[in-house]
Write a protein that holds these residues in place. Structure first.
Motif, mmCIF file in Angstrom:
data_model
loop_
_atom_site.group_PDB
_atom_site.id
_atom_site.type_symbol
_atom_site.label_atom_id
_atom_site.label_comp_id
_atom_site.label_asym_id
_atom_site.label_seq_id
_atom_site.Cartn_x
_atom_site.Cartn_y
_atom_site.Cartn_z
ATOM 1 N N SER A 169 0.882 -1.208 -0.042
ATOM 2 C CA SER A 169 -0.160 -0.024 0.087
ATOM 3 C C SER A 169 0.852 1.103 0.152
ATOM 4 C CB SER A 169 -0.981 -0.386 0.988
ATOM 5 O OG SER A 169 0.176 -0.351 2.303
ATOM 6 N N LYS A 170 0.419 2.153 0.305
ATOM 7 C CA LYS A 170 1.221 2.936 -0.253
ATOM 8 C C LYS A 170 1.093 4.119 1.216
ATOM 9 C CE LYS A 170 -1.037 6.862 -1.472
ATOM 10 N NZ LYS A 170 -0.086 7.905 -2.867
ATOM 11 N N ARG A 171 1.916 4.909 1.014
ATOM 12 C CA ARG A 171 2.825 5.365 2.922
ATOM 13 C C ARG A 171 1.610 6.556 3.285
ATOM 14 N NH1 ARG A 171 7.735 8.187 3.228
ATOM 15 N NH2 ARG A 171 6.521 9.656 3.350
ATOM 16 N N PRO A 178 7.224 12.704 7.090
ATOM 17 C CA PRO A 178 6.531 13.413 5.892
ATOM 18 C C PRO A 178 7.333 13.365 4.578
ATOM 19 C CG PRO A 178 7.527 14.393 7.935
ATOM 20 C CD PRO A 178 8.212 12.768 8.070
ATOM 21 N N LEU A 208 8.482 15.558 -0.245
ATOM 22 C CA LEU A 208 7.936 16.420 -2.546
ATOM 23 C C LEU A 208 7.053 17.631 -1.910
ATOM 24 C CD1 LEU A 208 8.500 15.217 -4.814
ATOM 25 C CD2 LEU A 208 6.787 13.549 -5.251
ATOM 26 N N VAL A 228 22.633 15.400 -3.689
ATOM 27 C CA VAL A 228 22.979 16.352 -5.212
ATOM 28 C C VAL A 228 21.960 14.668 -6.450
ATOM 29 C CG1 VAL A 228 25.237 14.950 -6.826
ATOM 30 C CG2 VAL A 228 25.067 16.141 -4.132
ATOM 31 N N LEU A 262 7.815 19.337 -10.130
ATOM 32 C CA LEU A 262 7.878 18.756 -8.905
ATOM 33 C C LEU A 262 5.909 18.619 -8.345
ATOM 34 C CD1 LEU A 262 9.591 18.748 -6.992
ATOM 35 C CD2 LEU A 262 9.310 20.993 -5.696
ATOM 36 N N SER A 291 4.707 15.519 -10.448
ATOM 37 C CA SER A 291 5.613 14.524 -9.243
ATOM 38 C C SER A 291 4.691 14.145 -8.279
ATOM 39 C CB SER A 291 6.803 14.590 -9.112
ATOM 40 O OG SER A 291 7.176 14.662 -9.702
ATOM 41 N N LEU A 292 3.756 14.725 -6.732
ATOM 42 C CA LEU A 292 2.849 14.943 -6.110
ATOM 43 C C LEU A 292 1.704 14.381 -7.055
ATOM 44 C CD1 LEU A 292 2.575 15.906 -3.178
ATOM 45 C CD2 LEU A 292 1.749 17.756 -3.780
ATOM 46 N N ASN A 328 2.503 11.001 -8.600
ATOM 47 C CA ASN A 328 2.996 9.500 -7.589
ATOM 48 C C ASN A 328 4.379 8.799 -8.213
ATOM 49 O OD1 ASN A 328 2.280 9.026 -4.904
ATOM 50 N ND2 ASN A 328 0.476 8.649 -5.162
ATOM 51 N N THR A 360 8.182 10.344 -9.941
ATOM 52 C CA THR A 360 8.690 11.670 -9.776
ATOM 53 C C THR A 360 10.271 11.582 -11.257
ATOM 54 O OG1 THR A 360 10.410 10.023 -8.225
ATOM 55 C CG2 THR A 360 9.499 11.569 -6.936
ATOM 56 N N HIS A 361 9.915 10.374 -11.292
ATOM 57 C CA HIS A 361 11.048 10.470 -12.660
ATOM 58 C C HIS A 361 12.417 10.779 -11.900
ATOM 59 C CE1 HIS A 361 8.702 9.644 -16.008
ATOM 60 N NE2 HIS A 361 7.608 10.492 -14.934
ATOM 61 N N GLN A 362 12.783 10.227 -10.853
ATOM 62 C CA GLN A 362 14.168 9.861 -10.070
ATOM 63 C C GLN A 362 14.283 8.654 -8.946
ATOM 64 O OE1 GLN A 362 13.812 13.593 -6.950
ATOM 65 N NE2 GLN A 362 14.857 14.538 -8.667
ATOM 66 N N MET A 386 19.565 10.043 -8.443
ATOM 67 C CA MET A 386 19.882 11.485 -7.147
ATOM 68 C C MET A 386 20.726 10.156 -6.489
ATOM 69 S SD MET A 386 17.046 11.885 -4.982
ATOM 70 C CE MET A 386 17.449 11.047 -3.441
ATOM 71 N N LEU A 432 15.379 5.442 4.129
ATOM 72 C CA LEU A 432 13.967 6.870 4.492
ATOM 73 C C LEU A 432 13.836 8.319 4.090
ATOM 74 C CD1 LEU A 432 12.044 6.830 6.850
ATOM 75 C CD2 LEU A 432 13.940 8.005 8.203
ATOM 76 N N ASN A 433 14.914 8.392 3.368
ATOM 77 C CA ASN A 433 15.501 10.097 2.338
ATOM 78 C C ASN A 433 15.026 9.243 0.776
ATOM 79 O OD1 ASN A 433 17.475 11.509 1.120
ATOM 80 N ND2 ASN A 433 16.635 12.580 2.511
ATOM 81 N N ASP A 476 12.683 7.671 0.270
ATOM 82 C CA ASP A 476 10.822 7.172 0.446
ATOM 83 C C ASP A 476 10.213 8.652 0.635
ATOM 84 O OD1 ASP A 476 9.000 6.184 0.178
ATOM 85 O OD2 ASP A 476 9.254 5.212 2.667
ATOM 86 N N GLN A 477 10.610 9.973 0.878
ATOM 87 C CA GLN A 477 10.382 10.354 1.707
ATOM 88 C C GLN A 477 10.505 11.388 0.134
ATOM 89 O OE1 GLN A 477 13.025 11.647 5.784
ATOM 90 N NE2 GLN A 477 10.899 12.339 5.753
ATOM 91 N N ARG A 478 11.078 11.544 -0.397
ATOM 92 C CA ARG A 478 11.195 12.162 -1.761
ATOM 93 C C ARG A 478 10.549 11.277 -2.765
ATOM 94 N NH1 ARG A 478 15.083 16.356 -1.183
ATOM 95 N NH2 ARG A 478 16.611 16.212 0.211
ATOM 96 N N GLN A 479 9.978 10.085 -2.377
ATOM 97 C CA GLN A 479 9.747 9.369 -3.418
ATOM 98 C C GLN A 479 10.425 9.180 -4.849
ATOM 99 O OE1 GLN A 479 6.675 8.769 -2.033
ATOM 100 N NE2 GLN A 479 5.009 9.966 -2.477
ATOM 101 N N GLY A 508 5.077 1.407 1.103
ATOM 102 C CA GLY A 508 5.052 1.862 0.082
ATOM 103 C C GLY A 508 6.753 2.270 -0.706
#
Lengths: 331, 331
Positions: free
Chosen positions: A2-4, A50, A53, A95, B53, B56-57, B60, B62-64, B96, B111-112, B114-117, B141
Motif C-alpha cells: 500500500s501507499k505511504r 513527512p 515532495l 545531489v 515537482l 510528481s506530487l 506519484n 518523480t522520474h528520479q 540522485m 528513508l530519505n 522514500d520521503q522523496r518518493q 510504499g
DNA sequence: AAGAAGCTTGCTACCGGTAGCAAGCGCTGC
DNA sequence: GCAGCGCTTGCTACCGGTAGCAAGCTTCTT
C-alpha cells in the motif's frame, strides 16, 4: 504494497487534527508534550514520515542540488563527487547527478533542473561556451548557478577554482630552477582548456624568465589515450635535438598517457630525456609505476567553499584557492 | 528575479482556463489546434514550463532514481555512473547520487529516498548486511530496490551482476592451462567480498583441478594502498619457496597495488615470479605501465538490464551476465 | 473577579499540478 | 427540428504538505 501513511491518517489515529501532526514533526512548533507523544506514537505505528515532495512544493525549497558533469574519463571526478555528496548530505541536501552529453546538453539540463526546482546547479568542470548560459541565466526563477573547477567568464556566476596563477608560478619557478629551458604544454578539450587558464599562466611565467613556450600539443579530450596519442605524434615528427625538455600536461590522466609513450613506445628516460608534470594528483599518480610530479588541487577547500555558497553561508563570488606542488620523480 | 510562471498565469494571458494550458502540454490531450497555438505562444512569452515537482506530487511518479554508492576509491565506478546516468536520462529519469558512509547509512538513505518518493533505488555495489534491508523493505510504499554489481541474497530484491561463475571458470581454466599450481586470492572489504562470490568460485574451480586455494590475503578496502599493504605483508612474512605463483585480486585497483609492490618494493618479475590478475578492466589497466590481465565486466549490458528493470520493460529478477577475459602481460 | 497575555489547536487558503466528470457546442442523421 | 454523438472546455476534488489567522483555554495581573 500500500501507499505511504499521510499526516491525515496519523491525525485520525492520534485523535488530533493533521496540523497538530505536522507540528509534532516541526522543530520549534507550538505543541504540548502530551500531544507530541501521542502523535509520535501513532506515527511510529503507521510508519509515517513527512513527504518531502509535498513539503518542497509548499516551501519552494527542494534541498536538491544538481551537479552537471560532462567528462567521466578523468578519475579525479570521483573524489570530488565523493566530497561533494558527503558535504551536501551533511547539510541536508542531496545531489542530482546530471550527465551532460550530446543527447542531453547544458540547455536541456538547465531547463530540467529548473522544472524540478533544484535549489542550485553546480557546473562541475563542464566544457560549455559561456554564451550558452548568457540568455538562460536571466530567465526568471532559474536556480542559482555555481561553477566548480573551471573559471566562469560570466558576470554574476561565481566560480570556485584552484588558483591557476599561484599553481603555475610555483611550477614554472621549480622547473626554471631545475634548469629546464625548453618547455611545452599539452592541453585537452579546447573549450574547457581556456577556462582552466593553465596554459595561459604557464606561458606567462616562462615569459618572466625570458623563455617563450612554443610547443603546444593538443589532446582531443582528457583521457589516457588522447594524451598518449598527442605525445606520440609529436615525438614521431620531431627530431630529438629539437624536442622540448619538459612537458606540462593539463592534468594527470594526460600526463600518464604521455609517460607511457615516452618510456614504452620510444624508450626515453623521464626526467632525463624529457620531464613530465601533471595536474590533480590522482591516487595512481603516487604509485611507483608513475611517480608523477603534479599539482594537487585543494579538493576539500574547494568543495567546502562551493557548498557554503550553495547553503548561503558564504557570499557567492568567485574564489581561487591555492593548491600544492607535489614533487615526485618525473620532474 | 521573480518566480517561475504557472499554468494559471499562462491561462490568463492566453484567455483560456488553466486546464487548457495543461492540455497543451499533455501529449494526446483533447485540444483544438487553435487553442494549442495560443497557449504555446503565451507560454513562450512568459517562459512557462510545467513544474515537475507539482506533477510528481499529483502523479506519484518523480522520474528520479536514487543510486547508492559507498566506495569512491574504485575508478570503475565512474564509467558505470556515466552509463547509468546517460541511459536513465534517455528514459526521462534522473539520478540522485547518494553517498553511503558512516554519517549517512543505508537505513537513513532509504528513508530519505522514500520521503522523496523516488521511483526506484539502485544499490550500486554497496557493502551492506542483507539483514539491514530485511525489515525496511517490507515497509509499505517503499520504492523498489535493485542491486547492481553485487549479489542480493534477499528474496524479492533482484540483482544485476557479472556472472562470477563463468568468469572464474574461464580465469581458472586459463591459469591451470598455463601451468600455475599455487593460487592465492586477495579479497577486499569483507561484507562486499562475500556478495561478489569471486573467491568462492575461484576456490571452486581450482578444486576441480585437485588444487586447493590456501592463501587468502585480505585488503582492508578496495584501494591501491590496501592492495599494496596486503601483498607487502604477505611477501615480508612468506619465504620465496613457499609463495603462491599466481595471485587473483578481487579487482584491478587491488591488483595495481599488488603489482607495484612486487616490482618496486621486492624487485620481483611478473608473471615469472608471480602472476597477477585483476577484475574490471580499468582504462589504466591497459597501459604499458601495468598491462594487467583482467576480466571485463559487461558494463553496458548490466546497465541496460538494470535500467530496463527500473522502467519496467524487463521483468525484475536477478540476472548474471557473462563478461570477457582480457589477456595481457601479467598472467 | 475581570481583563490581559500566552499557549495550543483548528481552520482557511495556498503551492502547481492531475484525474475525471459534466456542460457546451457543432455536426450528423432522420 | 430535435435526438444523438463526439469533441472541447471548464469545473470540482485531490496529491500532502506549509503559512498564518483566529478561537479556545490557561494562567497571570491588578
Amino acid at each position: 504494497m500500500s501507499k505511504r501513511a499521510t499526516a491525515r491518517e496519523v491525525a485520525a489515529a492520534a485523535g488530533v487534527s493533521k496540523w497538530t501532526v505536522i507540528r509534532a514533526f516541526t522543530p520549534g512548533a507550538s505543541i504540548t508534550e502530551e500531544s507530541r507523544r501521542r502523535v509520535l506514537a501513532a506515527a511510529e505505528a503507521l510508519n509515517y514520515t513527512p513527504n518531502l515532495l509535498a513539503r518542497s512544493l509548499a516551501t519552494n525549497f527542494t534541498h536538491q542540488v544538481a551537479v552537471f558533469v560532462d567528462d567521466f574519463a578523468n578519475p579525479q571526478k570521483l573524489p570530488f563527487l565523493e566530497a561533494l555528496t558527503a558535504r551536501l548530505q551533511a547539510e541536508g541536501r542531496v545531489v542530482m547527478l546530471i550527465n551532460i552529453n550530446t543527447q542531453f546538453d547544458h540547455v536541456r539540463a538547465l531547463l530540467n533542473a529548473d522544472q524540478r526546482q533544484v535549489d542550485a546547479v553546480i557546473l562541475f568542470g563542464t566544457a560549455f561556451r559561456d554564451e550558452t548560459l548568457r540568455d538562460r541565466k536571466l530567465s526568471k526563477g532559474m536556480p542559482p548557478l555555481f561553477v566548480l573547477a573551471r573559471d566562469s567568464q560570466i558576470e554574476g556566476i561565481p566560480a570556485v577554482v584552484c588558483d591557476a596563477e599561484v599553481a603555475l608560478r610555483d611550477i614554472v619557478s621549480h622547473l626554471a630552477g631545475k634548469g629546464y629551458r625548453r618547455p611545452g604544454f599539452m592541453a585537452g578539450a579546447q573549450v574547457l582548456s581556456t577556462a582552466l587558464q593553465r596554459k595561459h599562466y604557464f606561458a606567462h611565467f616562462w615569459g618572466r624568465h625570458g623563455i617563450s613556450v612554443n610547443t603546444e600539443l593538443s589532446a582531443h579530450d582528457y583521457s589516457w589515450k588522447a594524451g598518449a596519442r598527442a605525445l606520440h605524434s609529436y615525438l614521431a615528427t620531431t627530431p630529438p635535438a629539437e624536442r622540448i625538455d619538459v612537458l606540462m600536461c593539463e592534468n594527470d590522466i594526460l600526463a600518464m598517457g604521455a609517460l607511457d609513450v615516452l618510456r614504452s613506445d620510444f624508450g626515453l628516460r623521464v626526467p632525463e630525456d624529457m620531464a613530465v608534470l601533471g595536474f590533480d594528483n590522482l591516487e595512481l599518480s603516487a604509485t611507483p609505476a608513475y611517480s608523477l610530479t603534479t599539482y594537487e588541487q585543494p579538493l576539500h577547500s574547494m568543495v567546502d567553499a562551493v557548498v557554503a555558497m550553495v547553503t548561503g553561508e558564504l557570499e557567492a563570488k568567485t574564489v581561487a584557492i591555492a593548491g600544492q606542488l607535489i614533487l615526485r620523480a618525473t620532474a
